[in-house]
Design a protein around this motif. Sequence first.
Motif, mmCIF file in Angstrom:
data_model
loop_
_atom_site.group_PDB
_atom_site.id
_atom_site.type_symbol
_atom_site.label_atom_id
_atom_site.label_comp_id
_atom_site.label_asym_id
_atom_site.label_seq_id
_atom_site.Cartn_x
_atom_site.Cartn_y
_atom_site.Cartn_z
ATOM 1 N N ASP A 109 0.832 -1.202 0.000
ATOM 2 C CA ASP A 109 0.000 0.000 0.000
ATOM 3 C C ASP A 109 0.870 1.257 0.000
ATOM 4 N N GLU A 110 0.228 2.420 0.057
ATOM 5 C CA GLU A 110 0.954 3.689 -0.063
ATOM 6 C C GLU A 110 1.937 3.909 1.083
ATOM 7 N N GLU A 111 1.543 3.568 2.295
ATOM 8 C CA GLU A 111 2.423 3.771 3.447
ATOM 9 C C GLU A 111 3.694 2.940 3.325
ATOM 10 N N LYS A 112 3.534 1.671 2.931
ATOM 11 C CA LYS A 112 4.703 0.806 2.769
ATOM 12 C C LYS A 112 5.550 1.252 1.578
ATOM 13 N N LEU A 113 4.880 1.729 0.524
ATOM 14 C CA LEU A 113 5.604 2.203 -0.654
ATOM 15 C C LEU A 113 6.530 3.356 -0.286
ATOM 16 N N ARG A 114 6.019 4.303 0.485
ATOM 17 C CA ARG A 114 6.850 5.443 0.882
ATOM 18 C C ARG A 114 8.033 5.000 1.742
ATOM 19 N N ILE A 116 9.545 2.127 1.661
ATOM 20 C CA ILE A 116 10.512 1.448 0.784
ATOM 21 C C ILE A 116 11.296 2.479 -0.016
ATOM 22 N N TYR A 117 10.604 3.483 -0.562
ATOM 23 C CA TYR A 117 11.287 4.526 -1.341
ATOM 24 C C TYR A 117 12.343 5.230 -0.499
ATOM 25 N N GLU A 118 12.021 5.496 0.744
ATOM 26 C CA GLU A 118 12.971 6.215 1.590
ATOM 27 C C GLU A 118 14.162 5.339 1.977
ATOM 28 N N ALA A 119 13.951 4.010 2.021
ATOM 29 C CA ALA A 119 15.016 3.108 2.463
ATOM 30 C C ALA A 119 15.885 2.566 1.339
ATOM 31 N N TRP A 120 15.332 2.476 0.125
ATOM 32 C CA TRP A 120 16.088 1.846 -0.965
ATOM 33 C C TRP A 120 17.247 2.742 -1.404
ATOM 34 N N PRO A 121 18.471 2.200 -1.547
ATOM 35 C CA PRO A 121 19.624 3.003 -1.975
ATOM 36 C C PRO A 121 19.416 3.602 -3.368
ATOM 37 N N GLU A 122 20.049 4.719 -3.630
ATOM 38 C CA GLU A 122 19.846 5.423 -4.896
ATOM 39 C C GLU A 122 20.585 4.781 -6.063
#
Length: 351
Positions: A109-114, A116-122
């Motif tokens: 969902d949206e909360e988990k998506l955000r 993941i986005y914040e944690a995934w390396p660039e």
Amino acid sequence: MITLPGLIDIHVHLRTPGQEEKEDFLTGTSAALAGGFATVLDMPNNKVPIITQELLQQKMELARKNTVCDIGFYFGSLGDNLEEFPKVASQVFGIKLYLNVTTGNFLIDEEKLRAIYEAWPESQPILLHCEGKTLPMALKIIKSTNKKTHICHVSSKEELSQIMTAKKEGLPLTCGVTPHHLFLTDIDGQKLGPYGRMKPFLKTQADQDFLWSNLDSIDLIESDHAPHTKAEKESENPPFGVPGLETTLPLLLTAVSEDKLTIDDIKRLLFDNPKRIFNIPTDENTYIEVDDTKPYTLNPIPFYTKCKWSPFEGKKVVGKVKTVYLRGEKVFENGQILAEKGSGRIISPVV
């Protein structure tokens, strides 16, 4: 005869481990070579999703013993394995997230998506299955995090229009389309029945026309090779997905013969952009030779894919892969796999 670099398919489901009755690493990578693909990137929505470093290593070990073309992998997440990200980021070509229901029910969902986005390396992109109402939500998060994102299998005018607008606004976005959305419509889907059942669903002729008329805004073509057995497809609840590794290039070469695109477009969509976007290692001695004048009818029985069916069965095409060379060694010729099992390499992103 024309020569192309060994093609890259950034989106395949080779089903190992756990669903080898549909496909395995040997049959899937053999199908890749037969289709002109020297490199494939395999998705993480296996029967047991690839969401830990340990599961990734186990999958890689199985591939190391069985592949005949080069292969790389993606990581997966349901939002509860963020601590695994630093362990695997250098080994995978991105993380694949599912915002709509599809094979494996690998849904977030949206909360988990955000989170993941914040944690995934660039260093590597985030790949999204997002269609319909989930696309605007995803675009909002991409805008706020500025993380590189690839939108998979875009299928409609509505979706591609939003992506084109977001690109103009400077969002770090790329997108791909599949051959089945370029060459089949919802009318074909009605005739095909369960054999035309996929996610995203087949769209209207108007949607397909929009994809073709905006090919310059599409970054790559991905087969989304997703084989299932005939028995599964003919069951009461047929799964989503169609095979595509052995039909992608013939369909595109046929479109070249009809002046719908050029050989340079094929190189851009199936080699140059995939290599650049996903930091894929390549070799100048890896290439394919194609007879772009040979007409024939697609027949899936001789295909290497284990499922032995295709939604394009019976379609007349022009253009056939004759030979494939992997790092200077001939690995495919006139329908025959010459490579030894396990001769493909497990690849990691170029840093």
